[in-house]
Design a protein around this motif. Structure first.
Motif, PDB file in Angstrom:
ATOM      1  N   TYR A 112       0.826  -1.206   0.000  1.00  0.00           N
ATOM      2  CA  TYR A 112       0.000   0.000   0.000  1.00  0.00           C
ATOM      3  C   TYR A 112       0.865   1.263   0.000  1.00  0.00           C
ATOM      4  N   ILE A 113       1.919   1.266   0.789  1.00  0.00           N
ATOM      5  CA  ILE A 113       2.803   2.437   0.852  1.00  0.00           C
ATOM      6  C   ILE A 113       3.481   2.677  -0.494  1.00  0.00           C
ATOM      7  N   LEU A 114       3.909   1.609  -1.152  1.00  0.00           N
ATOM      8  CA  LEU A 114       4.510   1.757  -2.486  1.00  0.00           C
ATOM      9  C   LEU A 114       3.511   2.363  -3.466  1.00  0.00           C
ATOM     10  N   HIS A 115       2.278   1.839  -3.465  1.00  0.00           N
ATOM     11  CA  HIS A 115       1.259   2.356  -4.387  1.00  0.00           C
ATOM     12  C   HIS A 115       0.877   3.790  -4.046  1.00  0.00           C
ATOM     13  N   HIS A 116       0.806   4.086  -2.755  1.00  0.00           N
ATOM     14  CA  HIS A 116       0.508   5.460  -2.345  1.00  0.00           C
ATOM     15  C   HIS A 116       1.582   6.422  -2.855  1.00  0.00           C
ATOM     16  N   ASN A 117       2.826   6.004  -2.792  1.00  0.00           N
ATOM     17  CA  ASN A 117       3.919   6.861  -3.257  1.00  0.00           C
ATOM     18  C   ASN A 117       3.994   6.946  -4.777  1.00  0.00           C
ATOM     19  N   GLU A 118       3.407   5.966  -5.469  1.00  0.00           N
ATOM     20  CA  GLU A 118       3.254   6.122  -6.920  1.00  0.00           C
ATOM     21  C   GLU A 118       2.395   7.335  -7.219  1.00  0.00           C
ATOM     22  N   ARG A 119       1.342   7.537  -6.415  1.00  0.00           N
ATOM     23  CA  ARG A 119       0.485   8.707  -6.616  1.00  0.00           C
ATOM     24  C   ARG A 119       1.217  10.004  -6.303  1.00  0.00           C
ATOM     25  N   ASN A 120       2.308   9.918  -5.555  1.00  0.00           N
ATOM     26  CA  ASN A 120       3.153  11.091  -5.292  1.00  0.00           C
ATOM     27  C   ASN A 120       4.293  11.208  -6.299  1.00  0.00           C
ATOM     28  N   GLY A 121       4.302  10.332  -7.311  1.00  0.00           N
ATOM     29  CA  GLY A 121       5.264  10.453  -8.393  1.00  0.00           C
ATOM     30  C   GLY A 121       6.426   9.490  -8.355  1.00  0.00           C
ATOM     31  N   MET A 179       4.334  16.009 -18.804  1.00  0.00           N
ATOM     32  CA  MET A 179       3.111  15.490 -18.185  1.00  0.00           C
ATOM     33  C   MET A 179       2.974  13.980 -18.300  1.00  0.00           C
ATOM     34  N   VAL A 180       3.786  13.342 -19.127  1.00  0.00           N
ATOM     35  CA  VAL A 180       3.607  11.915 -19.428  1.00  0.00           C
ATOM     36  C   VAL A 180       4.223  11.067 -18.320  1.00  0.00           C
ATOM     37  N   ASP A 181       3.423  10.160 -17.748  1.00  0.00           N
ATOM     38  CA  ASP A 181       3.951   9.324 -16.666  1.00  0.00           C
ATOM     39  C   ASP A 181       4.510   8.018 -17.210  1.00  0.00           C
ATOM     40  N   THR A 182       5.088   7.223 -16.322  1.00  0.00           N
ATOM     41  CA  THR A 182       5.790   6.005 -16.706  1.00  0.00           C
ATOM     42  C   THR A 182       4.876   4.997 -17.385  1.00  0.00           C
ATOM     43  N   PHE A 183       3.661   4.813 -16.871  1.00  0.00           N
ATOM     44  CA  PHE A 183       2.783   3.781 -17.409  1.00  0.00           C
ATOM     45  C   PHE A 183       2.335   4.088 -18.833  1.00  0.00           C
ATOM     46  N   ILE A 184       1.935   5.334 -19.083  1.00  0.00           N
ATOM     47  CA  ILE A 184       1.479   5.672 -20.431  1.00  0.00           C
ATOM     48  C   ILE A 184       2.654   5.666 -21.403  1.00  0.00           C
ATOM     49  N   ASN A 196       9.562  10.180 -13.873  1.00  0.00           N
ATOM     50  CA  ASN A 196      10.148  11.465 -14.269  1.00  0.00           C
ATOM     51  C   ASN A 196      10.693  11.291 -15.680  1.00  0.00           C
ATOM     52  N   ILE A 197       9.789  10.991 -16.608  1.00  0.00           N
ATOM     53  CA  ILE A 197      10.162  10.576 -17.959  1.00  0.00           C
ATOM     54  C   ILE A 197      11.047  11.613 -18.645  1.00  0.00           C
ATOM     55  N   LEU A 198      10.579  12.848 -18.753  1.00  0.00           N
ATOM     56  CA  LEU A 198      11.357  13.863 -19.469  1.00  0.00           C
ATOM     57  C   LEU A 198      12.679  14.133 -18.769  1.00  0.00           C
TER      58      LEU A 198
END
Length: 737
Positions: A221-230, A428-433, A463-465
């Protein structure tokens, strides 16, 4: 009688008029011994002959008349032979028609349903019913019973019927037992259940505080929560401490659990900059795949375009311009290399450079596709280039599975048909897309990424770009010359001052960048309200809703978006008897309100005036409420390029958008932007947040507050720290995927 008071209705189901098998939404007719009543709502598995107890409200549909809107549905299985016959004859069990139903009831009487469910071998003894058919009947009845049981069980914990249907579809008939054994499967599987709610269920089921299922779930859960923080990963030592504090257990317990999870590959451990990092497996694979595909594109680039110098001169002559040296370099790199990152601030000629690249490629017979992360960004790209640009989701032909996960029809087996793909607003493009883009891109296709690396990173993880630009393995051209026409704009020149650590000009009164000094929060708030409602519309003819946008660093406080939205709604769209309203949670929306979708919702149906339809409204999309039907509890919203109808459940993901955070403004431009400049949370007052806010304005920018706040933000060059593995994976020598 059409009001918000809850009523209870009991009766037998006479007919199922309609059912959506994916989400359980049903339209049924029930008899309460006096009348037939139409009931609508989430009622999966309800069938003719069922006795039901419904809780909800009476509404009036403009087409279908009076209805009962169901919030809670309790179902009693029929027990009388006549009711069982009607239930089975209705088609509630696939494969059982009227004749088979009569034979079953004649044979087993009031025990028919119990025999069908629990003794299929007896059913198979009847002529014409095979063992497989009998087993299928049993499975269907168990499924019907299971979802009803699940809805009742989860309803005690405030989990909606809609969520219960999704959970049942994912976990199957034994889901209640699964949840009782491990309630935490609810919060780590995309069902929208919080860890706190799962923890509450676990306590009710007497699970130990340090049980393995709780510790494993808490770490995940903590890992997924931090995904939402980037973040795509976290330092191992930081994750141990955070999990121990969050779960109120000893760090040693977390370390032991984490080692087991690493061993069974529930977590992935990797070394980045000599430190140990922990990834969720799917995120680690995602970044590894991106790195591998980029290396492949660089290793097998597309064929170089010839005569570039003469083509550049031809473009200059046709358009009556002369490209700067860096622009020529960017054009050349784009046409000779497999990849290019083109970056630079406002007014530096990115669009002019891009147009030349597109023109030369098309003249050479190459197919070029254009894309951007959001609808507004794609439309702006189309306007500036003269060619159609699609959102990334539309380009990749998105659809959705039953758990609302995106599925892209463009992938390794069905790749994009193009010689070059150009993506704008890549910050704006994240890792998944981006991984999905790379899967859809064939070897030999050029990839040109355009963005401003000084803007805030994506809302989603990664942090794609930034990672691609600093890896050193991809050609990067940074345009830094402000062209003469752009120099006339103080928005542009001040933006460059800010990003270079210089104080912007704040005392101009004849340009497009204004600073209004105010010494307290109340005055700042009053001026912002006056600017939006009176001064800017009167001075420039701006529409308060469509042309003006308030951007704030923070959500909280007197100058945060929540309070500013409250004030701006009262000023720009006050309460009126002529305007319908609806209260969702703590927010009261009314017709004419400016609203924003604050999380992705793939179930919302949208439509366009040209007849196009689809599903999915995404985080950050802004629209205006055009209609509220309180009787059917629905809201119709006109977004930038489409309209959508919201149910009450969906409307919980809406917020007011008179004022939005700078983070939510990414990818958008507005004619006029107003920004409060007053001290707030230090973690939100830094240079590239101010820079991002300033560059959202196309024509007019107004800062309201004190100059010390501007100075503080300019001098605070802290960057939003993002943990990711992509740059490390790009720099490794070995094959990654």
């Amino acid at each position: 009688m059409d009001n918000d008071k809850l009523f209870q209705l009991e009766g037998s189901v006479e007919n199922v008029v309609y059912r959506n098998e994916d989400n359980g939404y049903s339209v049924i007719e029930i008899s309460d011994d006096e009348d037939y009543i139409t009931a609508v709502g989430i009622m999966p598995q309800v069938g003719a002959g069922d006795m039901v107890k419904l809780t909800g409200t009476y509404t009036t549909h403009k087409t279908y008349g009076r209805q009962f809107s169901v919030q809670i549905c309790e179902i009693c299985r029929p027990t009388e032979s006549a009711d069982i016959l009607r239930y089975l004859s209705s088609g509630a069990i696939k494969g059982i028609g009227a004749q088979t139903a009569q034979r079953l009831v004649k044979e087993f009487g009031e025990a028919t349903l119990d025999v069908l469910e629990n003794q299929p071998e007896r059913v198979a003894l009847l002529k014409g019913i095979s063992e497989q058919k009998a087993k299928d009947f049993s499975i269907q009845l168990k499924s019907n019973t299971g979802v009803r049981t699940l809805m009742l069980y989860l309803g005690e914990y405030g989990i909606s019927n809609t969520s219960a249907v999704k959970i049942f579809n994912a976990l199957g008939a034994g889901c209640v037992e699964l949840i009782k054994a491990n309630p935490y499967i609810l919060c780590n599987s995309g069902f929208g259940v919080s860890f706190e709610n799962a923890d509450f269920i676990a306590k009710k089921e007497n699970l130990d505080n340090d049980s393995p299922v709780r510790l494993r779930s808490g770490i995940t859960y903590i890992l997924h929560h931090n995904e939402r923080n980037g973040h795509t990963c976290l330092p191992k030592d930081k994750l141990v401490k955070t999990a121990a504090d969050f779960l109120s257990v000893a760090a040693e317990s977390i370390e032991s659990c984490m080692e087991e999870m690493i061993f069974d590959r529930s977590l992935i451990e990797d070394t980045i900059d000599d430190c140990q990092f922990i990834f969720a497996p799917e995120v680690h694979l995602c970044e590894m795949y991106i790195a591998s595909r980029i290396k492949m594109l660089l290793k097998f680039p597309s064929e170089k375009i010839k005569d570039i110098d003469s083509e550049i001169k031809k473009c200059e002559k046709e358009d009556g311009i002369e490209y700067a040296d860096l622009q020529k370099e960017a054009i050349t790199q784009a046409l000779t290399e497999g990849m290019l990152i083109l970056t630079g601030g406002p007014g530096t000629g990115k669009t002019t450079t891009l147009n030349a690249i597109i023109k030369i490629m098309k003249r050479k017979g190459k197919t070029v596709l254009l894309s951007a992360p959001t609808g507004r960004a794609a439309q702006r790209m189309s306007d500036l280039t003269g060619d159609e640009a699609k959102t990334l989701h539309r380009l990749l032909e998105v659809s959705w599975d039953k758990q609302d996960n995106p599925i892209f029809n463009k992938n390794e087996r069905n790749q994009l048909k193009c010689d070059a793909l150009i993506i704008d607003e890549v910050s704006m493009v994240d890792t998944f897309i981006f991984e999905s883009v790379m899967r859809a891109l064939s070897t030999g296709c050029r990839l040109i990424l355009v963005g401003d690396s000084d803007q805030l990173p994506s809302v989603g993880p990664g942090n794609i770009l930034g990672d691609l630009s600093t890896s050193g393995i991809i050609p990067v051209v940074r345009l830094n010359e402000i062209f003469r026409q752009a120099q006339q704009s103080l928005i542009v020149t001040n933006a460059h001052k800010i990003v270079n650590g210089e104080l912007p000009v704040l005392n101009s009164t004849d340009k497009d960048f204004f600073f209004l000094k105010r010494n307290n929060k109340t005055d700042v708030s009053n001026v912002i309200t006056e600017l939006c409602s009176v001064r800017l519309p009167n001075a420039y003819g701006y529409s308060p809703l469509e042309s003006i946008q308030v951007l704030a660093p923070s959500k909280k406080g007197e100058l945060g978006t929540a309070e500013l939205n409250h004030r701006l709604q009262a000023s720009l769209n006050p309460k009126s008897p002529e305007k319908s309203e609806i209260t969702i949670g703590s927010k009261t929306f009314r017709v004419g309100d400016k609203v924003m979708q604050i999380k992705n919702n793939y179930d919302i149906h949208w439509f366009r005036s040209n007849g196009d339809t689809g599903e999915g409204i995404f985080n950050g999309e802004i629209g205006i409420i055009e209609k509220i039907d309180r009787k059917s509890k629905s809201i119709e919203i006109n977004f930038y390029d489409k309209s959508a109808r919201y149910t009450v459940d969906f409307a919980s993901d809406l917020d007011f958008a008179y004022a939005i955070t700078v983070h939510k403004s990414q990818g958008n431009e507005f004619d006029a932007v107003v920004i409060p400049m007053f001290p707030g949370p230090v973690q939100l007052y830094y240079r590239n947040l101010l820079y991002t806010a300033v560059t959202r304005a196309k024509k007019t920018l107004v800062l309201v507050g004190n100059p010390q706040t501007v100075e503080y933000m300019v001098n605070n060059n802290r960057r939003t720290k993002r943990y990711s593995g992509l740059k490390e994976f790009l720099l490794r020598d070995e094959t990654l995927y």
